[in-house]
Write a protein that holds these residues in place. Structure first.
Motif, PDB file in Angstrom:
ATOM      1  N   LYS A  93       4.697   4.891  60.416  1.00  0.00           N
ATOM      2  CA  LYS A  93       5.717   4.043  59.369  1.00  0.00           C
ATOM      3  C   LYS A  93       7.451   4.617  60.277  1.00  0.00           C
ATOM      4  O   LYS A  93       7.390   5.745  61.581  1.00  0.00           O
ATOM      5  N   PRO A  94       8.806   4.317  60.395  1.00  0.00           N
ATOM      6  CA  PRO A  94       9.668   4.513  60.964  1.00  0.00           C
ATOM      7  C   PRO A  94      10.113   6.254  60.658  1.00  0.00           C
ATOM      8  O   PRO A  94       9.845   6.475  59.396  1.00  0.00           O
ATOM      9  N   GLU A 100       9.675   5.913  67.984  1.00  0.00           N
ATOM     10  CA  GLU A 100      11.249   5.603  68.508  1.00  0.00           C
ATOM     11  C   GLU A 100      10.675   4.510  69.319  1.00  0.00           C
ATOM     12  O   GLU A 100      10.368   4.797  70.400  1.00  0.00           O
ATOM     13  N   GLY A 101      11.698   3.361  69.610  1.00  0.00           N
ATOM     14  CA  GLY A 101      12.302   2.151  70.204  1.00  0.00           C
ATOM     15  C   GLY A 101      10.817   1.679  70.041  1.00  0.00           C
ATOM     16  O   GLY A 101      11.403   0.151  70.071  1.00  0.00           O
ATOM     17  N   PHE A 102      10.034   1.307  69.065  1.00  0.00           N
ATOM     18  CA  PHE A 102       8.989   0.463  68.729  1.00  0.00           C
ATOM     19  C   PHE A 102       8.879  -0.482  67.800  1.00  0.00           C
ATOM     20  O   PHE A 102       9.971  -0.342  66.348  1.00  0.00           O
ATOM     21  N   ARG A 121       3.500   0.328  67.051  1.00  0.00           N
ATOM     22  CA  ARG A 121       3.047   2.351  68.186  1.00  0.00           C
ATOM     23  C   ARG A 121       2.475   2.036  68.667  1.00  0.00           C
ATOM     24  O   ARG A 121       0.826   1.841  68.971  1.00  0.00           O
ATOM     25  N   LEU A 122       1.909   1.380  70.211  1.00  0.00           N
ATOM     26  CA  LEU A 122       1.683   1.597  70.987  1.00  0.00           C
ATOM     27  C   LEU A 122       1.992   2.134  71.933  1.00  0.00           C
ATOM     28  O   LEU A 122       2.471   2.082  73.222  1.00  0.00           O
ATOM     29  N   SER A 123       2.165   3.513  71.907  1.00  0.00           N
ATOM     30  CA  SER A 123       2.363   4.385  72.652  1.00  0.00           C
ATOM     31  C   SER A 123       2.388   4.187  73.902  1.00  0.00           C
ATOM     32  O   SER A 123       3.135   5.236  75.112  1.00  0.00           O
ATOM     33  N   ASN A 124       1.116   4.312  74.223  1.00  0.00           N
ATOM     34  CA  ASN A 124       0.610   4.081  76.198  1.00  0.00           C
ATOM     35  C   ASN A 124       1.045   2.549  76.723  1.00  0.00           C
ATOM     36  O   ASN A 124       0.141   1.977  77.208  1.00  0.00           O
ATOM     37  N   GLU A 149       6.351 -10.002  69.120  1.00  0.00           N
ATOM     38  CA  GLU A 149       7.107 -10.538  70.355  1.00  0.00           C
ATOM     39  C   GLU A 149       6.775  -9.971  71.776  1.00  0.00           C
ATOM     40  O   GLU A 149       6.325 -10.576  72.404  1.00  0.00           O
ATOM     41  N   LYS A 150       6.926  -8.281  72.006  1.00  0.00           N
ATOM     42  CA  LYS A 150       7.011  -7.315  72.488  1.00  0.00           C
ATOM     43  C   LYS A 150       6.006  -7.392  73.261  1.00  0.00           C
ATOM     44  O   LYS A 150       5.398  -7.021  74.177  1.00  0.00           O
ATOM     45  N   PHE A 151       4.063  -8.174  72.319  1.00  0.00           N
ATOM     46  CA  PHE A 151       3.054  -8.015  72.299  1.00  0.00           C
ATOM     47  C   PHE A 151       2.406  -9.221  72.660  1.00  0.00           C
ATOM     48  O   PHE A 151       1.252  -8.824  73.310  1.00  0.00           O
ATOM     49  N   TYR A 152       3.492  -9.804  73.178  1.00  0.00           N
ATOM     50  CA  TYR A 152       2.783 -11.473  72.550  1.00  0.00           C
ATOM     51  C   TYR A 152       1.747 -11.272  73.940  1.00  0.00           C
ATOM     52  O   TYR A 152       0.313 -12.504  74.314  1.00  0.00           O
ATOM     53  N   ASP A 153       2.735 -11.005  75.215  1.00  0.00           N
ATOM     54  CA  ASP A 153       1.383 -10.354  76.282  1.00  0.00           C
ATOM     55  C   ASP A 153       0.565 -10.143  76.778  1.00  0.00           C
ATOM     56  O   ASP A 153      -0.874 -10.006  77.346  1.00  0.00           O
ATOM     57  N   LEU A 154       0.289  -9.722  75.207  1.00  0.00           N
ATOM     58  CA  LEU A 154      -1.319  -8.886  75.073  1.00  0.00           C
ATOM     59  C   LEU A 154      -2.789  -9.825  74.359  1.00  0.00           C
ATOM     60  O   LEU A 154      -3.276  -9.280  74.557  1.00  0.00           O
ATOM     61  N   GLN A 155      -1.765 -11.118  73.249  1.00  0.00           N
ATOM     62  CA  GLN A 155      -2.779 -11.145  72.387  1.00  0.00           C
ATOM     63  C   GLN A 155      -4.172 -11.521  73.450  1.00  0.00           C
ATOM     64  O   GLN A 155      -5.156 -11.682  72.953  1.00  0.00           O
TER      65      GLN A 155
END
Length: 334
Positions: A93-94, A100-102, A121-124, A149-155
């Motif tokens: 949750k926020p 922070e920042g996700f 939240r992918l802290s790593n 969008e930030k994690f598109y490259d992981l799909q």
């Protein structure tokens, strides 16, 4: 090549805190940490076992690194691929710790009066994006990441492997063997919500033990346990603790858990007893008083066995598809 790898590993280990080991199988090598972190030891060992079973099917000279980025010299002798093991809670949750920042995830917070999404939240993330493949233990985590969008490259790099860590062993409730009546295994029992729960259990005189230092041979712990109680650490981190719950179920342990959002995505939530944090003490008391009947209602059903076997089969199919893809990629590039 075998001698070269042995020499490289030897010199790397002179400068590494976490030492490396390797195994040669088929035409491939698997390099991995000699000792996995204690809190994820069994899951990482399970991933290593799945890899070792499938690597011969790749059939091309290559080196795979589990939880290790390939050092430059290895790239000079063979194709190298790295595999990360993601074990963090992604539904947060926020305002949650380390959130922070996700960006917003795909799943909405069920209890919110307005449509508010969880954070993904992918802290790593900065570390794992350097890996070729990422193994994920939770369908719930995956559902929250998809579309961000930030994690598109992981799909295309994500591999879902459920933690079916132990052989299915739920043929007997055997109360004499299962001498731990009810347990929690909180690493930190002073976390406020967990502390309050344990105090409530003591006040109501309901037997429970927090097993805090048993990190090795968890399968033996579960073989001696009747009931496992699962409580989330904070009010903000909502991913269900499947690395704890599923292995316990497979060991014939009755799992009583605090309600978790999107629990149905696990495909085995119907075999867990759920309740709110306030409801759990009386639920636990009732299960303790009716242990045999409750155990039979969960484990003496063909549906439970079928579902557990299906989870294993899906893992095997995931590895087979992955090894086939790797074989085709390496064959086309050779």
């Amino acid at each position: 090549m075998k001698l070269v790898i042995a020499i490289l590993i030897f010199f790397l280990n002179l400068f590494r805190k976490k030492k490396l080991s390797y195994q040669y199988i088929g035409k491939t090598y698997l390099v991995y940490e000699s000792k996995f972190d204690k809190d994820i030891f069994d899951y990482c060992s399970y991933i290593r076992g799945g890899l070792l079973k499938e690597l011969p099917n790749i059939g091309q000279r290559s080196i795979f690194f589990l939880r290790v980025n390939p050092p430059t010299p290895f790239h000079l002798i063979a194709h190298c691929y790295s595999i990360f093991v993601q074990v963090e809670h992604v539904l947060v949750k926020p305002g949650g710790r380390d959130s922070e920042g996700f960006e917003a995830g795909a799943l909405l917070i069920p209890s919110a009066t307005i449509a508010i999404p969880y954070l993904a939240r992918l802290s790593n993330y900065e570390r794992l994006k350097k890996f070729d493949f990422i193994v994920e233990y939770s369908r719930i985590n995956l559902a929250n990441i998809q579309g961000v969008e930030k994690f598109y490259d992981l799909q295309d790099r994500l591999l879902y492997i459920s933690p079916t860590l132990y052989k299915l062993s739920c043929t007997s409730s055997d109360a004499r063997r299962r001498n731990f009546i009810a347990i929690t295994n909180f690493g930190n029992s002073e976390e406020p919500r967990r502390k309050i729960f344990l105090e409530a259990m003591r006040a109501k005189k309901i037997p429970i033990q927090n097993i805090q230092t048993w990190y090795e041979d968890i399968e033996e712990l579960y073989a001696r346990t009747r009931i496992l109680v699962n409580i989330r650490q904070t009010d903000y981190h909502d991913t269900l603790e499947e690395l704890r719950i599923l292995p316990a179920l497979r060991s014939g342990v009755i799992v009583i858990s605090e309600l978790a959002p999107y629990k149905e995505l696990t495909r085995y939530s119907e075999f867990i007893i759920w309740g709110t944090l306030d409801e759990l003490p009386e639920i636990i008391r009732n299960v303790q008083d009716n242990y045999g009947a409750t155990w039979n209602s969960i484990f003496k059903t063909s549906k439970f066995t079928r579902r557990m076997n299906r989870l294993e089969q899906r893992n095997e199919l995931t590895w087979k598809r992955w090894s086939k893809k790797m074989h085709l990629n390496l064959t086309s590039s050779s």
